[in-house]
Write an enzyme that holds these catalytic residues in place. Structure first.
Site, PDB file in Angstrom:
ATOM      1  N   SER A 159      -3.344   1.036  -7.015  1.00 13.66           N
ATOM      2  CA  SER A 159      -2.522   2.164  -6.578  1.00 13.66           C
ATOM      3  C   SER A 159      -2.000   2.903  -7.799  1.00 13.66           C
ATOM      4  O   SER A 159      -1.808   2.305  -8.873  1.00 13.66           O
ATOM      5  CB  SER A 159      -1.334   1.665  -5.744  1.00 13.66           C
ATOM      6  OG  SER A 159      -0.389   2.705  -5.523  1.00 13.66           O
ATOM      7  N   TYR A 172       5.257  -4.419  -4.999  1.00 18.50           N
ATOM      8  CA  TYR A 172       4.041  -3.626  -4.800  1.00 18.50           C
ATOM      9  C   TYR A 172       3.472  -3.163  -6.136  1.00 18.50           C
ATOM     10  O   TYR A 172       2.278  -3.346  -6.420  1.00 18.50           O
ATOM     11  CB  TYR A 172       4.359  -2.421  -3.918  1.00 18.50           C
ATOM     12  CG  TYR A 172       3.175  -1.539  -3.603  1.00 18.50           C
ATOM     13  CD1 TYR A 172       2.208  -1.947  -2.687  1.00 18.50           C
ATOM     14  CD2 TYR A 172       3.025  -0.296  -4.207  1.00 18.50           C
ATOM     15  CE1 TYR A 172       1.111  -1.141  -2.387  1.00 18.50           C
ATOM     16  CE2 TYR A 172       1.939   0.525  -3.916  1.00 18.50           C
ATOM     17  CZ  TYR A 172       0.991   0.097  -3.002  1.00 18.50           C
ATOM     18  OH  TYR A 172      -0.091   0.896  -2.711  1.00 18.50           O
TER      19      TYR A 172
END
Length: 277
Positions: A159, A172
């Site tokens: 990401s 995350y």
């Protein structure tokens, strides 16, 4: 990648979001797909959809698997080996434990054990499981064919938040950044020993609000929830689609010279982009 050369593909987190879009894309292109996900309702739903997606001799199988459970992961890989006759062409490590932020409006300063338990879950699913799956799938990937002259390949879905986080994304961002280091190391180790290629895709804002059971029931289109401002934030003029990620996967699978690389798929301005809430 073409229907005349069908591949055997394993996708984690393939019942929702980007994973579901990849499942549909590759099944409809004539490839055989094995999907692992932890959500039984979403798995049942995509099972009901899959027959309308597939073309040619494409097959699929889904399995409910908690990626925190190493024994369950091992059992899943054994089933993949059985289903695909000991061969795997593509492993896509896509799964992550939702939500991306801390649940119930917690922050990292929360003084309970809940944050640490959630940290353990997110790291286990988002980073440890890709390492474990990579290890266990080596024999299958050695027997696979990502291109006519190379064995199977691994693609890790990272990401842009690996480089530029937002508030309350600690687990995350850490897992997605860890995936990049893991990609580099595995590419060197598995490449020199087995010629297995390992690469990472770094998505920017990929809109997937339509990629789930509830959205199907409501007839939600891809554009639902997006504003003109969302598009204007991107020099490309729109937010990302699952198909953008699928094209990046196709490139990484088909290009036998590329390994240890990070492919950014972002219509913004790369790592400097800060998206609006």
């Amino acid at each position: 990648m073409s229907p005349s050369q069908p591949l055997k593909i394993l996708i984690t987190g393939g019942a929702r979001g980007i994973g579901r879009g990849l499942f549909r894309h590759f099944l409809s292109a004539g490839h055989s797909v094995y999907v692992i996900d932890s959500n039984p309702s979403e798995l049942n739903h995509v099972n009901g959809q899959a027959d309308s997606w597939r073309t040619g001799e494409a097959t699929w199988r889904t399995m409910k698997c908690d990626l925190r459970d190493r024994q369950k992961v091992k059992q899943a890989v054994e089933d993949v080996a059985s289903k695909f006759n000991g061969q795997l062409d593509v492993l896509i490590n896509n799964a992550f434990a939702t939500p991306h932020i801390w649940s119930q409006d917690r922050t990292m300063e929360d003084d309970s054990e809940s944050v640490m338990e959630e940290w353990d879950t997110k790291i286990a699913v988002g980073l440890t499981a890709p390492f474990l799956l990579g290890r266990l799938c080596v024999p299958l990937l050695k027997a696979g064919k990502s291109t006519p002259d190379s064995p199977g390949t691994i693609i890790n879905i990272s990401s842009s938040r690996a480089y530029q986080s937002e508030m309350d994304h600690e687990a995350y961002s850490a897992a997605k950044a860890g995936l990049l280091g893991l990609t580099q190391s595995m590419a060197v180790s598995l490449g020199h020993r087995h010629k297995i290629r390992v690469n990472a895709i770094i998505p920017g804002w990929i809109h997937v609000e339509n990629e789930n059971e509830a959205a199907d029931a409501e007839g939600v289109n891809w554009e639902k929830g997006l504003s003109d401002q969302d598009a204007e934030w991107h020099p490309a003029g729109r937010v990302g689609k699952v198909e953008d990620i699928a094209k990046a996967v196709e490139y990484l699978v088909g290009c036998g010279f590329v390994t240890g690389q990070e492919i950014v798929v972002d219509g913004g301005v790369g790592r400097k982009m800060v998206y609006p809430e």
